[in-house]
Design a protein around this motif. Structure first.
Motif, short mmCIF file in Angstrom:
data_model
loop_
_atom_site.label_atom_id
_atom_site.label_comp_id
_atom_site.label_asym_id
_atom_site.label_seq_id
_atom_site.Cartn_x
_atom_site.Cartn_y
_atom_site.Cartn_z
N ARG A 250 0.84 -1.21 0.00
CA ARG A 250 0.00 0.00 0.00
C ARG A 250 0.87 1.26 0.00
O ARG A 250 0.61 2.21 -0.74
CB ARG A 250 -0.91 0.00 1.24
N ILE A 251 1.94 1.25 0.81
CA ILE A 251 2.80 2.44 0.92
C ILE A 251 3.63 2.61 -0.35
O ILE A 251 3.85 3.74 -0.82
CB ILE A 251 3.66 2.34 2.18
N GLN A 252 4.09 1.51 -0.94
CA GLN A 252 4.82 1.63 -2.20
C GLN A 252 3.90 2.15 -3.31
O GLN A 252 4.34 2.96 -4.15
CB GLN A 252 5.43 0.28 -2.59
N LEU A 253 2.66 1.72 -3.34
CA LEU A 253 1.71 2.25 -4.31
C LEU A 253 1.54 3.76 -4.15
O LEU A 253 1.44 4.49 -5.14
CB LEU A 253 0.35 1.56 -4.16
N ALA A 254 1.52 4.23 -2.89
CA ALA A 254 1.41 5.67 -2.66
C ALA A 254 2.60 6.40 -3.24
O ALA A 254 2.46 7.50 -3.81
CB ALA A 254 1.29 5.94 -1.16
N GLY A 255 3.80 5.81 -3.12
CA GLY A 255 4.98 6.42 -3.72
C GLY A 255 4.88 6.51 -5.22
O GLY A 255 5.17 7.55 -5.83
N TYR A 256 4.42 5.43 -5.85
CA TYR A 256 4.24 5.45 -7.30
C TYR A 256 3.17 6.45 -7.72
O TYR A 256 3.29 7.12 -8.76
CB TYR A 256 3.86 4.06 -7.81
N ALA A 257 2.11 6.56 -6.93
CA ALA A 257 1.04 7.50 -7.25
C ALA A 257 1.57 8.93 -7.28
O ALA A 257 1.26 9.71 -8.19
CB ALA A 257 -0.10 7.38 -6.23
N MET A 258 2.40 9.28 -6.30
CA MET A 258 2.96 10.63 -6.26
C MET A 258 3.88 10.88 -7.45
O MET A 258 3.91 11.99 -8.01
CB MET A 258 3.70 10.86 -4.94
N LEU A 259 4.63 9.87 -7.85
CA LEU A 259 5.51 10.02 -9.01
C LEU A 259 4.70 10.21 -10.29
O LEU A 259 5.05 11.02 -11.16
CB LEU A 259 6.41 8.79 -9.14
N LEU A 260 3.60 9.47 -10.43
CA LEU A 260 2.75 9.61 -11.61
C LEU A 260 2.10 10.99 -11.65
O LEU A 260 2.00 11.61 -12.71
CB LEU A 260 1.68 8.52 -11.61
N GLU A 261 1.65 11.46 -10.49
CA GLU A 261 1.03 12.78 -10.44
C GLU A 261 2.03 13.86 -10.82
O GLU A 261 1.69 14.82 -11.53
CB GLU A 261 0.48 13.02 -9.03
N ASP B 86 -0.96 7.15 3.65
CA ASP B 86 0.03 6.31 2.98
C ASP B 86 1.07 7.16 2.25
O ASP B 86 2.26 6.82 2.21
CB ASP B 86 -0.65 5.37 1.99
N ARG B 87 0.65 8.27 1.68
CA ARG B 87 1.59 9.19 1.04
C ARG B 87 2.58 9.75 2.08
O ARG B 87 3.78 9.82 1.84
CB ARG B 87 0.84 10.34 0.36
N SER B 88 2.04 10.14 3.24
CA SER B 88 2.89 10.66 4.30
C SER B 88 3.88 9.62 4.78
O SER B 88 5.06 9.92 5.02
CB SER B 88 2.03 11.14 5.48
N ARG B 89 3.43 8.38 4.90
CA ARG B 89 4.33 7.31 5.34
C ARG B 89 5.43 7.06 4.33
O ARG B 89 6.58 6.80 4.69
CB ARG B 89 3.52 6.03 5.57
N ALA B 90 5.08 7.12 3.05
CA ALA B 90 6.09 6.90 2.01
C ALA B 90 7.19 7.96 2.10
O ALA B 90 8.39 7.64 1.99
CB ALA B 90 5.44 6.92 0.62
N LEU B 91 6.81 9.22 2.33
CA LEU B 91 7.80 10.28 2.43
C LEU B 91 8.59 10.17 3.73
O LEU B 91 9.79 10.50 3.77
CB LEU B 91 7.11 11.65 2.33
N TRP B 92 7.94 9.72 4.79
CA TRP B 92 8.65 9.51 6.06
C TRP B 92 9.72 8.43 5.90
O TRP B 92 10.86 8.60 6.34
CB TRP B 92 7.66 9.12 7.15
N VAL B 93 9.36 7.32 5.24
CA VAL B 93 10.33 6.26 5.01
C VAL B 93 11.46 6.75 4.10
O VAL B 93 12.63 6.41 4.29
CB VAL B 93 9.65 5.01 4.40
#
Length: 242
Positions: free
Chosen positions: A155-166, A195-202
């Protein structure tokens, strides 16, 4: 410094894995079975998987340079999984682009997305729910699926990809999916702000580890880790306690 979405996944397994890779160690080298399942999910047509698999055999030996006998042995042991891959709902997987390279200097993230699905706008209620610019990041997993939903790491990796696509396409990405190919399931999830926040925290924790900070480790997870022989963190922690 770019942090790969792959590194976010490593951190969520265990921060020590990021440290080991930063020291030049290779963690979780893909075995033949993993490579074959990924290839079948991303590149094989359903009709090829329902036949004698001769085309698949040729492609795997040529492209991935896996010995033919290893491919045959793996395929024989994965007939049930291959049948499930052939039965995956194609409407959730096409049309698509595969292995999409993404990078953002602003976010400091990069990655190669397994599949970018661009749903066709349909008539009726479903068509009304889909935007013209809808994009769905999809990641392929060869392990078992959870009982419900998707694994937290996915789920968190998907959030990272979502931000990159945006960042790249200037569109909102609100939905992602995970292809649990061994089980023949595609599970869609909403991409949450948390999940976006967690991706950036990691991302920030990965940078700290790359800069030399020794990560904290949950030692209770060590016994089930495939890297326990290479890592040595458990034995060093125990020795300090004694």
């Amino acid at each position: 410094m770019f942090v790969r979405i792959h590194d976010i996944g490593l951190y969520l397994r265990c921060p020590m894995l990021v440290y080991l890779e930063s020291m030049g160690r290779e963690c979780f080298r893909a075995d033949a079975e993993h490579t074959i399942l990924r290839y079948l999910a991303l590149y094989a047509a359903p009709e090829d998987l329902r036949g004698d698999l001769s085309k698949v055999l040729v492609d795997l030996t040529r492209i991935h340079r896996i010995p033919e006998e290893d491919v045959i042995r793996s395929i024989d042991g994965m007939r049930e999984s291959i049948s499930r891959i052939a039965s995956l709902p194609r409407e959730l997987l096409t049309p698509c682009d595969t292995e999409v390279e993404l990078r953002s200097e602003r976010l400091g993230l990069s990655g190669i997305l397994d599949r970018l699905v661009r749903p066709v706008r349909r008539r009726g209620i479903l068509g009304m729910l889909l935007r013209e610019d809808e994009m769905i990041p999809s990641i392929v997993r060869t392990g078992r699926s959870p009982g419900v939903g998707v694994w937290r790491r996915d789920r968190i990796q998907l959030a990272g990809y979502a931000m990159l696509l945006e960042e790249r396409f200037g569109v909102e990405v609100s939905t992602g999916q995970v292809e649990y190919v061994r089980d023949g399931e595609v599970r869609r999830v909403r991409i949450r702000s948390l999940d976006r926040s967690r991706a950036l925290w990691v991302r920030d924790r990965v940078r700290e580890i790359r800069d030399g900070e020794m990560p904290d480790v949950e030692i209770e997870k060590c016994n089930s880790c495939e890297m326990i022989g290479m890592c040595g963190v458990k034995s060093s922690i125990v020795s300090r306690m004694l």
